[in-house]
Design a protein around this motif. Structure first.
Motif, PDB file in Angstrom:
ATOM      1  N   GLY A 105      42.299  28.632 -17.520  1.00 13.25           N
ATOM      2  CA  GLY A 105      43.140  28.463 -16.335  1.00 13.25           C
ATOM      3  C   GLY A 105      43.323  27.024 -15.906  1.00 13.25           C
ATOM      4  O   GLY A 105      43.893  26.736 -14.873  1.00 13.25           O
ATOM      5  N   LEU A 106      42.828  26.115 -16.754  1.00 11.24           N
ATOM      6  CA  LEU A 106      42.832  24.710 -16.355  1.00 11.24           C
ATOM      7  C   LEU A 106      44.229  24.129 -16.226  1.00 11.24           C
ATOM      8  O   LEU A 106      44.537  23.402 -15.295  1.00 11.24           O
ATOM      9  CB  LEU A 106      42.037  23.903 -17.387  1.00 11.24           C
ATOM     10  N   ILE A 107      45.056  24.500 -17.177  1.00 14.79           N
ATOM     11  CA  ILE A 107      46.249  23.691 -17.353  1.00 14.79           C
ATOM     12  C   ILE A 107      47.377  24.075 -16.412  1.00 14.79           C
ATOM     13  O   ILE A 107      47.721  25.236 -16.266  1.00 14.79           O
ATOM     14  CB  ILE A 107      46.688  23.775 -18.814  1.00 14.79           C
ATOM     15  N   ALA A 108      47.902  23.053 -15.774  1.00 16.84           N
ATOM     16  CA  ALA A 108      48.971  23.279 -14.803  1.00 16.84           C
ATOM     17  C   ALA A 108      50.256  23.600 -15.531  1.00 16.84           C
ATOM     18  O   ALA A 108      50.481  23.144 -16.623  1.00 16.84           O
ATOM     19  CB  ALA A 108      49.167  22.036 -13.967  1.00 16.84           C
ATOM     20  N   GLY A 145      33.821  27.212 -20.517  1.00 12.12           N
ATOM     21  CA  GLY A 145      34.594  27.661 -19.369  1.00 12.12           C
ATOM     22  C   GLY A 145      35.453  26.569 -18.752  1.00 12.12           C
ATOM     23  O   GLY A 145      36.116  26.779 -17.760  1.00 12.12           O
ATOM     24  N   LEU A 146      35.436  25.420 -19.370  1.00 12.90           N
ATOM     25  CA  LEU A 146      36.171  24.293 -18.799  1.00 12.90           C
ATOM     26  C   LEU A 146      37.665  24.549 -18.772  1.00 12.90           C
ATOM     27  O   LEU A 146      38.374  24.141 -17.879  1.00 12.90           O
ATOM     28  CB  LEU A 146      35.882  23.041 -19.629  1.00 12.90           C
ATOM     29  N   MET A 147      38.135  25.236 -19.810  1.00 15.29           N
ATOM     30  CA  MET A 147      39.575  25.267 -19.995  1.00 15.29           C
ATOM     31  C   MET A 147      40.285  26.460 -19.403  1.00 15.29           C
ATOM     32  O   MET A 147      41.487  26.422 -19.225  1.00 15.29           O
ATOM     33  CB  MET A 147      39.888  25.230 -21.474  1.00 15.29           C
ATOM     34  N   LEU A 155      32.581  18.144  -8.354  1.00 16.25           N
ATOM     35  CA  LEU A 155      32.431  18.135  -9.813  1.00 16.25           C
ATOM     36  C   LEU A 155      31.588  16.934 -10.226  1.00 16.25           C
ATOM     37  O   LEU A 155      31.767  15.839  -9.700  1.00 16.25           O
ATOM     38  CB  LEU A 155      33.800  18.053 -10.483  1.00 16.25           C
ATOM     39  N   ALA A 161      43.023  17.349 -19.816  1.00 18.68           N
ATOM     40  CA  ALA A 161      44.359  17.579 -19.263  1.00 18.68           C
ATOM     41  C   ALA A 161      45.362  16.604 -19.885  1.00 18.68           C
ATOM     42  O   ALA A 161      46.498  16.954 -20.179  1.00 18.68           O
ATOM     43  CB  ALA A 161      44.331  17.423 -17.744  1.00 18.68           C
ATOM     44  N   ALA A 178      40.976   9.142  -9.613  1.00 15.46           N
ATOM     45  CA  ALA A 178      41.004  10.576  -9.913  1.00 15.46           C
ATOM     46  C   ALA A 178      39.585  11.102 -10.130  1.00 15.46           C
ATOM     47  O   ALA A 178      39.236  12.195  -9.673  1.00 15.46           O
ATOM     48  CB  ALA A 178      41.873  10.840 -11.137  1.00 15.46           C
ATOM     49  N   TYR A 187      37.980  11.354  -6.777  1.00 11.95           N
ATOM     50  CA  TYR A 187      38.543  12.493  -6.030  1.00 11.95           C
ATOM     51  C   TYR A 187      37.892  13.802  -6.481  1.00 11.95           C
ATOM     52  O   TYR A 187      37.451  14.616  -5.657  1.00 11.95           O
ATOM     53  CB  TYR A 187      40.050  12.542  -6.257  1.00 11.95           C
ATOM     54  N   LEU A 188      37.792  13.985  -7.794  1.00  9.74           N
ATOM     55  CA  LEU A 188      37.175  15.212  -8.317  1.00  9.74           C
ATOM     56  C   LEU A 188      35.708  15.293  -7.919  1.00  9.74           C
ATOM     57  O   LEU A 188      35.203  16.349  -7.535  1.00  9.74           O
ATOM     58  CB  LEU A 188      37.311  15.266  -9.845  1.00  9.74           C
ATOM     59  N   LEU A 237      37.545  16.745 -17.754  1.00 10.86           N
ATOM     60  CA  LEU A 237      38.701  17.461 -17.226  1.00 10.86           C
ATOM     61  C   LEU A 237      39.957  16.600 -17.336  1.00 10.86           C
ATOM     62  O   LEU A 237      41.007  17.049 -17.780  1.00 10.86           O
ATOM     63  CB  LEU A 237      38.410  17.779 -15.758  1.00 10.86           C
ATOM     64  N   LEU A 238      39.807  15.347 -16.963  1.00 12.44           N
ATOM     65  CA  LEU A 238      40.956  14.438 -17.001  1.00 12.44           C
ATOM     66  C   LEU A 238      41.394  14.152 -18.437  1.00 12.44           C
ATOM     67  O   LEU A 238      42.588  14.145 -18.739  1.00 12.44           O
ATOM     68  CB  LEU A 238      40.620  13.131 -16.283  1.00 12.44           C
TER      69      LEU A 238
END
Ligand SMILES: Nc1ncnc2c1ncn2[C@@H]1O[C@H](COP(=O)(O)OP(=O)(O)O)[C@@H](O)[C@H]1O
Ligand SMILES: [Mg+2]
Lengths: 399, 247
Positions: free
Chosen positions: A396-399, A392-394, A346, A358, A337, A340-341, A354-355
């Motif tokens: 809209g981050l969360i699915a 600004g990390l968070m 990133l 999340a 992961a 991939y990011l 981020l991981l």
């Protein structure tokens, strides 16, 4: 056994009348002392150093009070005494082990919140700040009468000094009432915090708990929820994220005592540095508690080779018509992961944060109040490696 | 654009690429075919910069710079995009956030300004139509619970958003039904330009009917063993790769 001088001194400074009143709990502490590692529930958490610890009676406070949360009332305790907000201290009742007995004997202040029938109380931020080589003992009591509603954030912070804090929170949630209880445990790297949360949930009432434990030299939280009457519900969610050399021990016990009671428990652990996390999640379904519906899910990530975790779910089921699901996993961050990011641009720190974020957000997402959730997100993010990348990390981050 | 010269690479202790050479000029489309286990995906990961994939000999030059010296994320910002054969699920990180964070990270690294949130939303909404992704999927975790075909289309969406210069698409067509294949092909064709290049790793002529390659190569035993024009793929599909061993 005899209590170390430090505790005796504080005890002797109490007014005579108070000592007379509290004689039984003091003697309980004198007899039993702190729990020992030979006790099953304490096998990973060694309190023996507290027996010889030395504390100053008073210390000047070096921490400043942070800004208040928007829309919240606030109560601030500093080294065991109130410096902001006005409520009456409660009577200490619960004293069933050395820690709660010590707390009952020595406490000087605390929150006494009583929400009347059908009332809704404003969200309350209970902030405790501790500093200096001191000890403080707070006793809180929260009673929600039938059909009432309350939101409470217990927020414990400290500086670098080797403080000892104990706190006991006794909660009674009346029929059809609803408590949202949040905890942030963010004491300094030399501090010790021992806390007990004891919640009784009546018919059709519910408690929604979300906790965030970030560290301290030695942190132990015992969270006991008693689903005492039919239809009672508990949500017990938490994140523990110790780093450095922190030791964070969480013991939760959810007791299903009546039919049609429901519990949901999600814990996420992020253990970094050379930290040691202990998690014990016991769920007991008593014989009378038919149609219990219980789910428990625990997942942890070990973030460094020196990090350690002892996690144990424990199910004791004595009823035969119940639905109980539980799972526990422990792993590492998924390298694939991260790759991939990074392959999308990133940088490595941001990808990792981020991981991690999340992962923990499975729990924090359950905090309904925006101001409180953002505060918890901020406090968690500030502890993640490379947190400079946090801004600004968070959004809209969360699915 | 891309010059690979005598590339030897190992994964762990195992040597996978054994003297691979390939030149891709701007605007060209190259197809790479070859038996399973030949090293096609390894080549993709070497280009993208996966940890543990180590070049032991030879060189890779991208836009005049030594690609292998760059960090994974720097390669992305320089314009290298790998469409993963097995796209990775990132639970909890929303697809939309991911796209924006990735694009802004790349732009920042290139010294460009961050893209405005509303412009970006409009832009992404256009792109998802091209690949048949529902707007609701933007709010879901990256590839979380996506079907195989959805994951592949999501790779193409990322490519459309990030606008790379070199697109290495590793079996992006595998397991797609015809409609999805068309969308993926349209996405690739939309990106084609005289400044951009595509490397398609595939087993199937079907994709190449939609995205016409300039060159077709066979990668076997860690090297390009034979190259040809567009028609070579047809021959390969018919005859397999066995006959090349003799050559
Ligand atoms: N992570 C890995 N570790 C060890 N060996 C690997 C790894 N990935 C691939 N390989 C081996 O490398 C060889 C080439 O694999 P790959 O590049 O995936 O082939 P292709 O994509 O052409 O099917 C195979 O023998 C495979 O088993
Ligand atoms: Mg492959």
């Amino acid at each position: 056994m005899s209590a170390s001088l430090a505790y005796l001194q504080v005890w002797q400074q109490l007014p005579e009348a108070l000592r007379a009143q509290r004689d039984a709990v003091w003697r309980h502490f004198e007899q039993h002392g702190f729990p020992r590692v030979s006790e099953e529930d304490w096998r990973y958490t060694d309190l023996s150093a507290l027996n010889d610890a030395d504390y100053a009676a008073d210390a000047s406070v070096s921490i400043t009070t942070p800004a208040a949360l928007a829309g919240w009332q606030r109560l601030v305790f500093c080294n065991g005494e109130r410096i902001e907000g006005a409520v009456q201290a409660p009577q200490a009742t619960l004293a069933d082990d050395g820690i709660t007995a010590l707390n009952a004997a020595l406490c000087r202040d605390g929150l006494n919140l009583h929400v009347g029938r059908g009332q809704q109380s404003a969200p309350l931020h209970l902030l405790t700040l501790d500093s200096g080589r001191t000890m403080s003992h707070l006793r809180h009591r929260v009673v929600l009468e039938a059909g009432s509603e309350a939101t409470l954030l217990i927020d414990t912070r400290g500086d670098d000094s080797a403080t000892l804090t104990t706190s006991v929170l006794e909660v009674e949630i009346g029929a059809n009432a609803h408590l949202r209880l949040l905890r942030i445990q963010d004491i300094g790297t030399s501090a010790t915090d021992l806390s007990r949360t004891q919640i009784r949930v009546a018919r059709d009432a519910r408690v929604e708990y979300v906790g965030l434990d970030l560290g301290g030299a030695l942190v132990r939280h015992d969270l006991n929820v008693q689903l005492a009457e039919p239809g009672a519900q508990a949500q017990v969610h938490g994140v523990f994220a110790p780093s450095g050399r922190s030791h964070v021990d969480t013991h939760t016990r959810i007791l299903h005592q009546a039919p049609h009671t429901t519990s949901r428990e999600i814990y996420r652990g992020l253990v970094g540095g050379r930290a040691h996390a202990v998690f014990n999640g016991r769920i007991v379904v008593e014989k009378a508690a038919q149609k219990t519906d219980s789910e428990q899910n625990l997942a942890s990530l070990l973030l460094s080779p020196g990090a350690e975790i002892n996690a144990k779910p424990e199910l004791e089921i004595y009823a035969d018509d119940v639905k109980c699901a539980h799972g526990a996993t422990c792993g590492q961050l998924d390298d694939m992961a991260i790759y991939y990011l990074r392959s999308r641009g990133l940088d490595a720190d941001t990808a990792r944060n981020l991981l991690l974020f999340a992962f923990a957000h499975d729990v924090l997402a359950h905090v309904i109040d925006d101001a409180a959730r953002q505060e918890m997100e901020r406090r968690l993010a500030s502890r993640l490696p490379g947190s400079a990348a946090y801004e600004g990390l968070m959004e809209g981050l969360i699915a | 654009m891309l010059t690979i010269d005598n590339l030897h690479a190992k994964v762990g202790d195992k040597e996978i690429l054994k003297g691979l050479s390939l030149t891709v000029n701007p605007g060209e489309v190259h197809a790479i075919m070859g038996p399973n286990g030949a090293g096609k995906s390894t080549l993709g990961h070497i280009l993208a910069g996966r940890e543990g994939y180590e070049c032991t000999e030879g060189s890779v030059t991208f836009d005049g710079q030594n690609l292998l010296e760059l960090e994974t994320e720097a390669r992305a910002a320089a314009g290298v995009f790998l469409g993963f054969q097995y796209p990775v699920e990132i639970p909890g990180v929303s697809n939309m956030y991911f796209l924006k964070a990735a694009l802004n990270a790349q732009r920042k690294r290139r010294g460009e300004s961050e893209i405005e949130a509303t412009d970006f939303l409009a832009f992404v909404r256009q792109q998802i139509k091209k690949v048949g992704i529902e707007p609701a999927m933007l709010q879901r975790g990256v590839n979380e619970g996506f079907s195989g075909g959805e994951k592949k289309r999501n790779e193409i969406l990322q490519m459309l958003v990030l606008q790379p210069k070199l697109m290495v698409l590793d079996e992006t067509d595998s397991g797609l039904d015809i409609d999805a294949l068309k969308m993926v092909s349209d996405g690739i064709n939309a990106m084609r330009s005289p400044e951009r290049s595509v490397v398609l790793v595939t087993h199937y002529q079907r994709l190449l009917d939609y995205v016409k390659p300039d060159f077709v190569h066979v990668l076997a035993r860690g090297r390009i063993v034979k190259s040809g024009g567009p028609d070579f793929a047809l021959e390969l599909e018919e005859r397999g790769y066995g006959w090349l061993d003799a050559a």
